[in-house]
Design a protein around this motif. Sequence first.
Motif, PDB file in Angstrom:
ATOM      1  N   LYS A  29       0.921  -1.179  -0.089  1.00 21.35           N
ATOM      2  CA  LYS A  29       0.024  -0.017  -0.095  1.00 21.35           C
ATOM      3  C   LYS A  29       1.011   1.214   0.128  1.00 21.35           C
ATOM      4  N   ARG A  30       0.357   2.395  -1.000  1.00 20.72           N
ATOM      5  CA  ARG A  30       1.343   3.476  -0.906  1.00 20.72           C
ATOM      6  C   ARG A  30       0.228   4.569  -1.024  1.00 20.72           C
TER       7      ARG A  30
ATOM      8  N   GLY B  59      -4.007   2.416  -4.998  1.00 23.52           N
ATOM      9  CA  GLY B  59      -3.345   2.463  -3.596  1.00 23.52           C
ATOM     10  C   GLY B  59      -2.286   1.572  -3.145  1.00 23.52           C
ATOM     11  N   THR B  60      -1.989   0.350  -4.481  1.00 25.87           N
ATOM     12  CA  THR B  60      -1.070  -0.648  -4.167  1.00 25.87           C
ATOM     13  C   THR B  60       0.120  -0.504  -5.421  1.00 25.87           C
TER      14      THR B  60
ATOM     15  N   GLU C 164       9.967   6.621   1.071  1.00 26.36           N
ATOM     16  CA  GLU C 164       8.879   6.468   0.316  1.00 26.36           C
ATOM     17  C   GLU C 164       8.916   6.400  -1.323  1.00 26.36           C
ATOM     18  N   THR C 165      10.001   6.229  -1.653  1.00 26.68           N
ATOM     19  CA  THR C 165      10.283   6.090  -3.223  1.00 26.68           C
ATOM     20  C   THR C 165       9.713   4.552  -3.767  1.00 26.68           C
ATOM     21  N   SER C 166       9.323   4.885  -5.063  1.00 27.95           N
ATOM     22  CA  SER C 166       8.502   3.482  -5.559  1.00 27.95           C
ATOM     23  C   SER C 166       9.304   2.128  -5.713  1.00 27.95           C
ATOM     24  N   GLY C 167      10.864   2.383  -5.891  1.00 29.11           N
ATOM     25  CA  GLY C 167      11.702   1.319  -5.967  1.00 29.11           C
ATOM     26  C   GLY C 167      11.950   0.980  -7.358  1.00 29.11           C
TER      27      GLY C 167
ATOM     28  N   GLU D 147      -7.963 -16.748 -12.660  1.00 28.03           N
ATOM     29  CA  GLU D 147      -8.867 -16.906 -11.936  1.00 28.03           C
ATOM     30  C   GLU D 147      -8.697 -17.111 -10.208  1.00 28.03           C
ATOM     31  N   ALA D 148      -7.594 -18.290 -10.115  1.00 31.33           N
ATOM     32  CA  ALA D 148      -7.195 -18.530  -8.819  1.00 31.33           C
ATOM     33  C   ALA D 148      -6.404 -17.294  -8.132  1.00 31.33           C
ATOM     34  N   ILE D 149      -6.092 -16.302  -8.672  1.00 30.59           N
ATOM     35  CA  ILE D 149      -5.336 -15.231  -8.006  1.00 30.59           C
ATOM     36  C   ILE D 149      -6.308 -13.990  -7.925  1.00 30.59           C
ATOM     37  N   ALA D 150      -6.645 -13.781  -6.598  1.00 33.67           N
ATOM     38  CA  ALA D 150      -7.299 -12.586  -6.484  1.00 33.67           C
ATOM     39  C   ALA D 150      -6.477 -11.131  -6.876  1.00 33.67           C
ATOM     40  N   LYS D 151      -7.551 -10.232  -7.465  1.00 39.57           N
ATOM     41  CA  LYS D 151      -6.722  -9.242  -8.112  1.00 39.57           C
ATOM     42  C   LYS D 151      -5.862  -8.172  -6.898  1.00 39.57           C
ATOM     43  N   SER D 152      -6.615  -8.390  -6.007  1.00 35.51           N
ATOM     44  CA  SER D 152      -5.725  -7.716  -5.068  1.00 35.51           C
ATOM     45  C   SER D 152      -4.470  -8.143  -4.556  1.00 35.51           C
ATOM     46  N   GLU D 153      -4.057  -9.271  -4.958  1.00 36.73           N
ATOM     47  CA  GLU D 153      -2.943  -9.875  -4.810  1.00 36.73           C
ATOM     48  C   GLU D 153      -1.974  -9.928  -6.186  1.00 36.73           C
ATOM     49  N   SER D 154      -2.448  -9.313  -7.152  1.00 38.91           N
ATOM     50  CA  SER D 154      -1.795  -9.527  -8.394  1.00 38.91           C
ATOM     51  C   SER D 154      -1.295  -7.924  -8.769  1.00 38.91           C
TER      52      SER D 154
END
Length: 679
Positions: A442-443, A451-452, A577-580, A626-633
């Motif tokens: 989260k940024r 926000g991620t 807090e740079t994006s890296g 479909e196995a991976i939630a959008k919030s985790e990708s």
Amino acid sequence: MSSTTLSPQQLGALLDILVHHETYSEVKTFKHPEAIENYGYPFDTCTKKRKGGESRRSLSPLLQLLFTRLVLPIPALRDLPSEFWAVKFRSIMKRFGEADLSDSYDKGTLGSRKRLASAASVIHESVTRGLLSGVPNRKLPDLYGTYDLHTAEDLSRAWDDVIQHLVYGNLLDELFDHLTQTPNLEDHSPAVNAAVDYAIIYVATFLHHLFVLSAEGPYLLKLIDNVHSLIPYTVIGQTLRLGNAGTMINAMIRLFLAKVSVGAISNWLGLTQNASDGMNLMQRIISLVLEWDAGDFRKAVDNIRRRKEGPSEAHLDTIDEYLQASRQEHEATRELSQSDSMSIIITILETRDKGSTKSLTDTQHTQCLEYYSAQLAIRDREKITQALCRETPDLTTTIIREGVSVFEPMIRAIHKNVDIRKHINSVESFLSDLIKTSKPKKREDGKAQNGTVPPSVEDYVALLNRNRQLAYDYLHEFAKGCPELRTMWLEWAKNSLQFFRQPPENSSSPKVQSRCSFGTKEMDKSLQTLFDELPKDEQSSVKAAIDAHAKYLSTLEDMSWARVQRIIDGVDNQEKETSGNMTGPGVYITRWHCLLDETIVTPNTPRGPPRKGKDVKGVKALGKTEAIAKSESWDSKAISEQEEQTHPDAPDVSIVVDALAPQFKNLVADISRKGLPLK
């Protein structure tokens, strides 16, 4: 004699081209059961002699060179009986070859096996080049000089200095002695301190590519998370409390390998022979993870079958029927698809019914490709589970039991002198930290969508820095508490490093020569001879390709240094807090991508030329998406495309491969078989 003498830079580029090609060619052959049959020692049932008393040539000489020089002499592994490799391990490898697992061409994507195999290949080729040419023998530098930890040049210099002392000096003895006294490895010298930082940046870059830049990253992370959640760490810890090492080992074996089923009991009583024993805990973990995985693909298959405007039942049934066809038919269909510029789906349907594709719309064709890819994924997981968990005889359990048996004296010594429970907890802690680090962050700086942002290379550097002490603590306790084992592993490490030495110029001792690499001078001479034997009209075009590749390698090296500096600066400024950075150093990373980019993939339209791996590198297979939630990708395709814009295009060196690869393979085969035991 050729009028053209290749320079050291040209010879180095030529070796790089040939090793890169040969290594991956050997890896790819293991799709077929014949690969392990033609591997040679130690997987021969008997090592055959040729004229002069030498063993026969291996058809996987680079793999054999690495395995026989560095892996087989490992303490405990060297005590395994010959039938372990020649019968049991060979048989399980043959099972995987016979399973006819899916090809990237058919699936239309670069799967996890493709990515991991190509990654292992580029790491293997880096080590093998050292075994063939050796580390340059220069004057030993001062490890206690000044190294600036904030500059890429000094970190790289420290790494080279440490390698020099490891191969030609006494640094290995010093490090083992140092770890006996303290768990702080970096305290040995400024050079070791800087070299560790340098190595961490490279390992962090590899992890970042595997879990972030790869489209398969979130999927691989999900598999690791599933396995991690199934391992009974608490029960393992309680078992390790047992004071008697023998009792502890037996309890652990029972925990993971014991089978309690009707088949196991009837076999034990002698009522049946080779009845299915069922699965032990280890196999249940494997099968459960693969079954959960296959479940996501089954949902994708069902969704396509339920679509009103989707492909007809006849089309899908034809695909299902083709899945059960022989390997020969699969390979013939794949070749026809490429030669006739048709998608694999059109080729499958038309070989069975020429008119069946007339009613197939472009949308339905895409859905058929997705259906076929998902069905292949299900079939692969079933085949892997069958080979590891359900085949009779159960080679998986036998191999693990024999492996534990030869390591038992070592385990007893470690259990007596080291608190293994603490280090099992360390492994659990590191895996949890790895999984957490690999999730989107989260940024609140407004730069990230939703926000991620995905993890950066600096995040993985921080992960390794947080956990490096866990490894040091184990090494310290091991070195301090197990002196006999320490001596054993030190001897193996020293013998292994001798293979990277260049032969002394005036040494005639066969023992000294056999313990050294083939040597830069000898390798350069052999490569020059191969080049000289080419027809005169072919030499100029081969040389031009070599020159282009030498320039390409130089560019990659300069780019790698610049990226090391950016990572160092990013780590220094991480609190801001740079994006890296989304890119890291390493020529091997670029060579890895080259292997992926060159992969041939089925067209995504009914008719048209095959695609390349670079066209689908950011595409996830249906089911994995479909196995991976959008919030985790995250959009790995966009990140990868942005990263690749900075890469120079690799030159076409196919003319070099076509002209010299067979001769080079024979050269390496002759080097590899020297010193092999004869039976």
